[in-house]
Design a protein around this motif. Structure first.
Motif, PDB file in Angstrom:
ATOM      1  N   ASN A 121      -4.351  21.289  29.952  1.00  0.00           N
ATOM      2  CA  ASN A 121      -4.035  21.628  28.972  1.00  0.00           C
ATOM      3  C   ASN A 121      -2.280  21.942  28.697  1.00  0.00           C
ATOM      4  OD1 ASN A 121      -3.948  22.003  25.742  1.00  0.00           O
ATOM      5  ND2 ASN A 121      -3.270  24.315  25.980  1.00  0.00           N
ATOM      6  N   SER A 137     -13.660   9.739  26.736  1.00  0.00           N
ATOM      7  CA  SER A 137     -13.879  10.129  27.559  1.00  0.00           C
ATOM      8  C   SER A 137     -14.836  10.679  28.733  1.00  0.00           C
ATOM      9  CB  SER A 137     -14.889  11.350  26.612  1.00  0.00           C
ATOM     10  OG  SER A 137     -15.105  12.770  26.465  1.00  0.00           O
ATOM     11  N   TYR A 154     -11.767  14.397  22.326  1.00  0.00           N
ATOM     12  CA  TYR A 154     -11.692  14.482  23.632  1.00  0.00           C
ATOM     13  C   TYR A 154     -11.531  13.668  24.661  1.00  0.00           C
ATOM     14  CZ  TYR A 154     -11.154  19.360  21.084  1.00  0.00           C
ATOM     15  OH  TYR A 154     -11.353  20.193  19.569  1.00  0.00           O
ATOM     16  N   GLN A 207      -9.366  23.826  20.207  1.00  0.00           N
ATOM     17  CA  GLN A 207     -10.211  23.197  19.850  1.00  0.00           C
ATOM     18  C   GLN A 207     -10.571  24.549  19.369  1.00  0.00           C
ATOM     19  OE1 GLN A 207     -13.085  23.054  22.764  1.00  0.00           O
ATOM     20  NE2 GLN A 207     -15.361  22.218  21.508  1.00  0.00           N
ATOM     21  N   ASN A 265      -5.353  16.019  27.274  1.00  0.00           N
ATOM     22  CA  ASN A 265      -6.582  16.450  25.380  1.00  0.00           C
ATOM     23  C   ASN A 265      -7.419  16.932  26.342  1.00  0.00           C
ATOM     24  OD1 ASN A 265      -6.940  16.387  22.849  1.00  0.00           O
ATOM     25  ND2 ASN A 265      -8.089  13.992  22.284  1.00  0.00           N
ATOM     26  N   SER A 266      -7.980  18.799  25.685  1.00  0.00           N
ATOM     27  CA  SER A 266      -9.398  18.675  27.027  1.00  0.00           C
ATOM     28  C   SER A 266     -10.261  19.518  25.587  1.00  0.00           C
ATOM     29  CB  SER A 266      -9.074  19.410  28.058  1.00  0.00           C
ATOM     30  OG  SER A 266      -7.917  20.776  28.067  1.00  0.00           O
ATOM     31  N   ALA A 267     -11.477  20.497  26.351  1.00  0.00           N
ATOM     32  CA  ALA A 267     -11.989  20.576  24.742  1.00  0.00           C
ATOM     33  C   ALA A 267     -13.023  21.423  26.147  1.00  0.00           C
ATOM     34  CB  ALA A 267     -13.178  19.839  23.884  1.00  0.00           C
TER      35      ALA A 267
END
Length: 227
Positions: free
Chosen positions: A28, A2, A111, A68, A33-35
């Motif tokens: 996104n 990450s 993520y 998320q 794959n992000s948070a």
């Protein structure tokens, strides 16, 4: 493994949460794959059950479209609209750095890219009792490079230069500046870009117009700023 990026600003109400939402939307939409993460969040309202609603987290989730769970976005949520150090004195539950780190690591296991948003400007006390924590302690704890969000208008040269100079003296890496409420072609705001770059050596990587639904950054370029 990450990667992370920290979003701070030249002060309160410069649009950090709004810009963070647009940045996460860009990631996104590009398939990353992000948070979202924020150590402490003040000024939140309660729902019909009396539970605090993490307002910034909810806004970011809605504007970005990320899947998320909002509950995983922020470990410390306060109702009082003041700095987290004061909010926790009023309400209890002061910030503990090991909790902040553990929650971040949990996201990092799920993520690939995490954007962490700060509270207020760069000099924001998170705790001031028997322990003293500033926002920079979170940045250093998580070892994150930063973007600085600034209002494009009058006074921003002073605010940007002072903010970045402070960060440099703390050995905090600044990858870029983003102007919010930007009016392309405006003589003063275009000059503000030029002066901020000249006095800091940090590029203005984007200007976001009022009520923009997108940020004019390439997703791959944005991802390259993460470490």
């Amino acid at each position: 493994m990450s990667k992370g990026l920290f979003i701070t600003g030249t002060g309160t109400d410069v649009g950090k949460t709004y810009i963070t939402g647009l940045l996460l939307k860009k990631l996104n939409d590009a398939g990353f794959n992000s948070a979202y993460y924020k150590a402490a969040m003040s000024g939140n309202e309660k729902d019909e059950n009396g539970d605090l609603i993490p307002g910034d987290a909810t806004f970011v989730k809605n504007i970005s479209g990320i899947s998320q769970d909002v509950k995983a976005m922020c470990p410390y949520i306060y109702e009082t609209a003041v700095s987290p150090h004061l909010a926790s004195k009023i309400e209890g539950s002061p910030v503990e750095l090991d909790v902040v780190e553990d929650n971040y690591k949990r996201l990092a296991s799920q993520y690939d890219y995490i954007i962490t948003e700060g509270s207020g400007g760069i000099i924001c006390p998170l705790r001031y009792d028997n322990k003293h924590y500033l926002l920079e302690d979170v940045i250093k704890l998580l070892d994150l490079p930063c973007l600085v969000i600034a209002d494009a208008g009058l006074g921003t040269i002073n605010n940007v230069v002072l903010t970045i100079d402070y960060m440099k003296t703390r050995n905090i890496a600044v990858k870029g500046i983003i102007f919010n409420r930007f009016h392309p072609g405006d003589v003063m705001e275009e000059d503000n870009k030029k002066m901020c770059e000249a006095y800091t050596g940090v590029p203005v990587i984007a200007g976001v117009k009022n009520d923009s639904k997108e940020i004019e950054l390439n997703g791959i370029f944005l991802a390259s700023l993460f470490e």
